[in-house]
Scaffold this active site. Structure first.
Site, PDB file in Angstrom:
ATOM      1  N   CYS A 151       0.870  -1.281  -0.019  1.00  0.00           N
ATOM      2  CA  CYS A 151      -0.101  -0.095  -0.098  1.00  0.00           C
ATOM      3  C   CYS A 151       0.867   1.331  -0.082  1.00  0.00           C
ATOM      4  O   CYS A 151       1.357   1.687   1.168  1.00  0.00           O
ATOM      5  CB  CYS A 151      -0.774   0.049   1.207  1.00  0.00           C
ATOM      6  SG  CYS A 151      -2.179   1.441   1.483  1.00  0.00           S
TER       7      CYS A 151
ATOM      8  N   CYS B 116      -0.548   4.060   2.148  1.00  0.00           N
ATOM      9  CA  CYS B 116      -0.297   3.933   3.640  1.00  0.00           C
ATOM     10  C   CYS B 116       1.351   4.321   3.957  1.00  0.00           C
ATOM     11  O   CYS B 116       1.585   4.775   4.902  1.00  0.00           O
ATOM     12  CB  CYS B 116      -0.560   2.519   4.052  1.00  0.00           C
ATOM     13  SG  CYS B 116      -1.992   1.842   3.447  1.00  0.00           S
ATOM     14  N   ASP B 117       2.204   3.875   3.032  1.00  0.00           N
ATOM     15  CA  ASP B 117       3.412   3.617   3.666  1.00  0.00           C
ATOM     16  C   ASP B 117       4.569   4.495   2.566  1.00  0.00           C
ATOM     17  O   ASP B 117       5.715   4.605   3.099  1.00  0.00           O
ATOM     18  CB  ASP B 117       4.187   2.211   3.378  1.00  0.00           C
ATOM     19  CG  ASP B 117       3.210   1.351   4.336  1.00  0.00           C
ATOM     20  OD1 ASP B 117       2.928   1.660   5.324  1.00  0.00           O
ATOM     21  OD2 ASP B 117       3.165   0.001   3.840  1.00  0.00           O
TER      22      ASP B 117
END
Ligand code: NAP
Length: 331
Positions: A148, A151-152
Site C-alpha cells: 500500500c 499507507c507507506d
C-alpha cells in the site's frame, strides 16, 4: 443450539469492529466472528495488523502502529458489550431467515444444527493483497515490503523503490511513490502494461519512473529491511540484482468472499455488490469495508462503511420487527 442473535458480524477489521461499536451501542448485542491468522489469508484485525506506522487515520496527531490502532477498535467494541469469537466461519446459509452460521470446520453435512442463527448479518471479511509468495516477503512485510503506497509511501523518502505489477494499481502506486522516492522502477513480467492508457501515458512521461520489462522478482534481499531484489528476465533467463530501499507489490487484491459465493451477488472480480448504502442482494445481509470496495480500500473508508452497515442493519431489524408486530395484530 444457541439463541438467535440480532446481528452477527463476520470479520474484525476496521469495518467489522466499527459495525460492532455501533450495533453494540444500539443494544443489539452483536457477535463478531473472526478467523485465526493463517497463510490462506485470514487476518483478524484486518490488513492494518500487517502495517507499521499509520499516519493518515484521522484523530491521531502522531503515527499509530496498525496493530495498536486495531487493539483500540477492539477494546472500544468490547467496552460496549460486543462479543468477539475467534473461530473461523466455515459455512453460512442465507437462503432463509434467520440466517445460519457454522464455525470450526462444521458444515450442514457434519452438523445439521448451525452454530449460530442470526436475524441480520454484516459481512466485513475484507480483502487481501496478493503477494508474490517469496520466502522473504512475509518476513519483510512492513519492513520495506509493502502492498500500500498510500499507507507507506511517505516513509520511503529519497529511496530507490521497486513496484511489482503492470496494472492500474501498480502504476497508480508507482506514480504516487515518485512524490517521495528518488527513483521508482516498475518491474513487470511482460513488455506491455495492463494499466489503462491514461495511466500508462502519465507513467511514461514521469522522469522518475523507469521499467524493467519481462522481469520477475525471484528473491528479496535484506535482514531488518529491504536492500534489493534479484530479477530474472523471463525471455532470456538472465538473472540480475537491483538495489532497492523498498518494494511495493501491486499485483492485485482478492476479496475474501468464498463463503458467500453463490449466495450474494458479486461483481466480476468477486467483490460483494451493494446498493442503497450497505444492502446486499439478500435482505437482512449487509456488507462493509474492503469486501465490497475495490476502489478506496482505506481504513477510514472501511470504518465509515462499517458504521453505515450497522445503521442499515439496525433500521432493517426495526422495520422487520414493526412489520411482524403488525402482522400479529391483524391475525
Ligand atoms: P490487475 O489489473 O489484475 O493487474 C495485476 C498486475 O499484476 C498485472 O499486470 C499482472 O500481470 C501482474 N501480476 C499478477 N500476478 C503476478 C505475479 N504473480 N507476478 C508478477 N506480476 C503479477 O490488478 P490491479 O492493478 O490491482 O487492478 C484491479 C482492478 O482495479 C482493475 O480493473 C483496475 O483497472 C482497477 N483499478 C483502477 C484504478 C484506477 O482507475 N485509478 C486503480 C487501481 C485499480 P499481467 O499483466 O501479465 O497479467
Amino acid at each position: 443450539m444457541s439463541n438467535i442473535r440480532d446481528v452477527i458480524i463476520v470479520g474484525s477489521g476496521p469495518a467489522g469492529l466499527t459495525a460492532a461499536i455501533y450495533t453494540a451501542r444500539a443494544n443489539l448485542a452483536p457477535l463478531v466472528i473472526e478467523g485465526e491468522p493463517s497463510s490462506t489469508g485470514d487476518q483478524p484485525g484486518g490488513q492494518l495488523m500487517l502495517t507499521s506506522d499509520v499516519e493518515n487515520y484521522p484523530g491521531f496527531v502522531d503515527a499509530v502502529m496498525g496493530p495498536d490502532l486495531m487493539g483500540t477498535f477492539r477494546a472500544q467494541a468490547a467496552r460496549f458489550g460486543a462479543d468477539i469469537l475467534t473461530n473461523k466461519v466455515s459455512r453460512v446459509d442465507l437462503s432463509s431467515r434467520p440466517f445460519s452460521v457454522w464455525t470450526d470446520g462444521n458444515t450442514p453435512a457434519s452438523s445439521p444444527e448451525p452454530t449460530f442463527q442470526t436475524r441480520s448479518l454484516i459481512v466485513a471479511t475484507g480483502a487481501r493483497a496478493l503477494l508474490l509468495g517469496l520466502p522473504a516477503e512475509q518476513r519483510l512485510l512492513g519492513r520495506g515490503v509493502s502492498t500500500c503506497a498510500t499507507c507507506d509511501g511517505f516513509f520511503f523518502k529519497e529511496r530507490h523503490l521497486g513496484v511489482v505489477g503492470g496494472g492500474d494499481s501498480a502504476i497508480e502506486e508507482a506514480l504516487f511513490l515518485t512524490k517521495f522516492a528518488k527513483t521508482v522502477t516498475v518491474i513487470h513480467r511482460r513488455k506491455e502494461l495492463r494499466a489503462s492508457k491514461i495511466m500508462q501515458d502519465r507513467a511514461f512521461r514521469n522522469p522518475k519512473l523507469d521499467f524493467r520489462w519481462d522481469s520477475v522478482v525471484t528473491e528479496i534481499h535484506g535482514e531488518g529491511s529491504v536492500t534489493g531484489v534479484r530479477l530474472r528476465d523471463v525471455i532470456t533467463g538472465e538473472e540480475s540484482a537491483l538495489e532497492l530501499g523498498g518494494l511495493f507489490v501491486a499485483i492485485g487484491h482478492a476479496p475474501n468472499t468464498d463463503l458467500f459465493r453463490g449466495q450474494l451477488d458479486m461483481d466480476q472480480n468477486g467483490y460483494i455488490s451493494t446498493h442503497d448504502g450497505s444492502k446486499t442482494s439478500v435482505e437482512g445481509v449487509f456488507a462493509s469495508g474492503d469486501v465490497q470496495d475495490s476502489v478506496y480500500r482505506q481504513a477510514v473508508t472501511a470504518a465509515g462503511s462499517g458504521c453505515m452497515a450497522a445503521i442499515d442493519a439496525e433500521r432493517w431489524l426495526e422495520a422487520a420487527e414493526h412489520a411482524a408486530a403488525q402482522a400479529r395484530s391483524h391475525a
